[in-house]
Design an enzyme around this catalytic site. Structure first.
Site, PDB file in Angstrom:
ATOM      1  N   HIS A  14      33.175  33.909  43.174  1.00 55.43           N
ATOM      2  CA  HIS A  14      33.040  32.498  43.537  1.00 55.43           C
ATOM      3  C   HIS A  14      34.159  32.066  44.486  1.00 55.43           C
ATOM      4  CE1 HIS A  14      32.234  28.133  42.582  1.00 55.43           C
ATOM      5  NE2 HIS A  14      33.522  28.058  42.872  1.00 55.43           N
ATOM      6  N   GLU A  15      35.393  32.368  44.117  1.00 55.06           N
ATOM      7  CA  GLU A  15      36.521  31.917  44.936  1.00 55.06           C
ATOM      8  C   GLU A  15      36.542  32.592  46.307  1.00 55.06           C
ATOM      9  OE1 GLU A  15      37.895  29.381  44.047  1.00 55.06           O
ATOM     10  OE2 GLU A  15      37.467  29.353  41.908  1.00 55.06           O
ATOM     11  N   HIS A  66      34.468  30.894  48.789  1.00 58.18           N
ATOM     12  CA  HIS A  66      35.165  29.822  49.515  1.00 58.18           C
ATOM     13  C   HIS A  66      35.989  30.395  50.668  1.00 58.18           C
ATOM     14  CE1 HIS A  66      33.935  26.743  46.789  1.00 58.18           C
ATOM     15  NE2 HIS A  66      34.657  27.155  45.768  1.00 58.18           N
TER      16      HIS A  66
END
Length: 322
Positions: free
Chosen positions: A233-234, A237
């Protein structure tokens, strides 16, 4: 740096995946009572709008074809930052499993991660995110195109009262209350910065990278969040993606995540419901299996086709050669 022999690596992955349940030490997650996301700035939104227009136009020939097919290999460093009492929390096996999951999650985008090295540090202050700037100044490797991931064993915001201010600098973060600490964060990561170019001084991107709670790595103690999904997920980004619920509104004037094939979504997902529709008047159900939602790790499964394309375009536009 871990010595990765390819044959041994594959066999170890198979063995570890089959025994993952035995590796996991259960720690209950009580739910994300606080989810805070620092919004992207105007320049980053403008870049998303530009790329949306670029992706929607007809292909203009060999350049577009080459850009669409060229494999992307990202030099990557893992930094394991521990406190004195949990110095042995992150094993080499957990690192290998996290890397394996990272490769699998992004393979449909033809994005791979070449692990240049794994560093280990025992520092109580850094382990709880007490001095992020100093930690990254000391540990960060490579240029702006190099991914640095900091796995911290007790990742926390500076204080509960400062959390809103702490999340307002353009980083994307998600948080939870747990029995481990009054307030902890699963992770946060910097978005690509349109102002960075190949001649930018290192100081201008010294904080670039992803901070991840080490307990969320595969085999970690965070029940429902210990398969490595937080890092995926990170890093999404870092590759330029926003949350699927960006803007948290069903309004027609909410651009959301600027991705055409992610349904409109007004609230983040908690856990792994059978289905969810936070914008019933808009087409499609919430994409609860998307890596850029806040679902639990057992729910995470994929990126959409347009998300895969956007990450590639963000790489060529924002990070390659920098």
């Amino acid at each position: 740096m871990l010595p990765f022999n390819s044959c041994v690596y594959v066999l170890l992955i198979i063995s570890l995946m089959s025994n993952c349940r035995a590796l996991c030490r259960a720690t209950a997650l009580q739910g994300r009572s606080l989810c805070a996301t620092g919004g992207p700035d105007a320049a980053f939104r403008a870049e998303h709008e530009r790329l949306s227009a670029f992706e929607s136009r007809p292909s203009s020939g060999s350049y577009d074809m080459r850009r669409a097919l060229e494999p992307i290999e990202i030099e990557t460093w893992f930094h394991i930052v521990s406190g004195e009492t949990d110095a042995d929390l992150v094993t080499d096996e957990m690192v290998i499993l996290q890397l394996h999951y990272l490769q699998k999650a992004y393979e449909k985008a033809s994005i791979s991660y070449r692990l240049k090295g794994v560093t280990r540090h025992i520092n109580e202050t850094w382990a709880r995110n007490g001095d992020d700037s100093a930690m990254k100044k000391a540990l960060r490797r490579g240029g702006y195109s190099t991914l640095n991931v900091y796995f911290q064993t007790n990742l926390q915001p500076p204080s509960t009262t400062d959390f809103a201010r702490w999340t307002s600098d353009g980083d994307n973060r998600h948080a939870y209350n747990s029995d481990l600490a009054p307030l902890s964060v699963l992770g946060f990561c910097t978005l690509p910065d349109p102002s960075i170019n190949s001649s930018s001084p290192r100081s201008s991107y010294s904080k670039d990278g992803c901070n991840v709670l080490a307990k969320t790595m595969p085999g970690g103690p965070m029940t429902h969040y210990n398969r490595g999904g937080t890092a995926i997920h990170e890093i999404g980004h870092w590759n330029g993606l926003l949350h699927t619920f960006e803007g948290e509104s069903c309004s027609e004037d909410n651009a959301g995540d600027y991705i055409a094939d992610t349904p409109q979504q007004s609230v983040p997902t908690d856990g792994c419901p059978s289905q969810k529709d936070s914008c019933p008047d808009s087409p499609g159900l919430d994409d609860i299996h998307n890596f850029m939602d806040y679902s639990s790790d057992d729910c995470y499964a994929s990126f959409t086709s347009n998300q895969l394309k956007r990450m590639r375009d963000m790489w060529f536009s924002m990070r390659k050669g920098k």
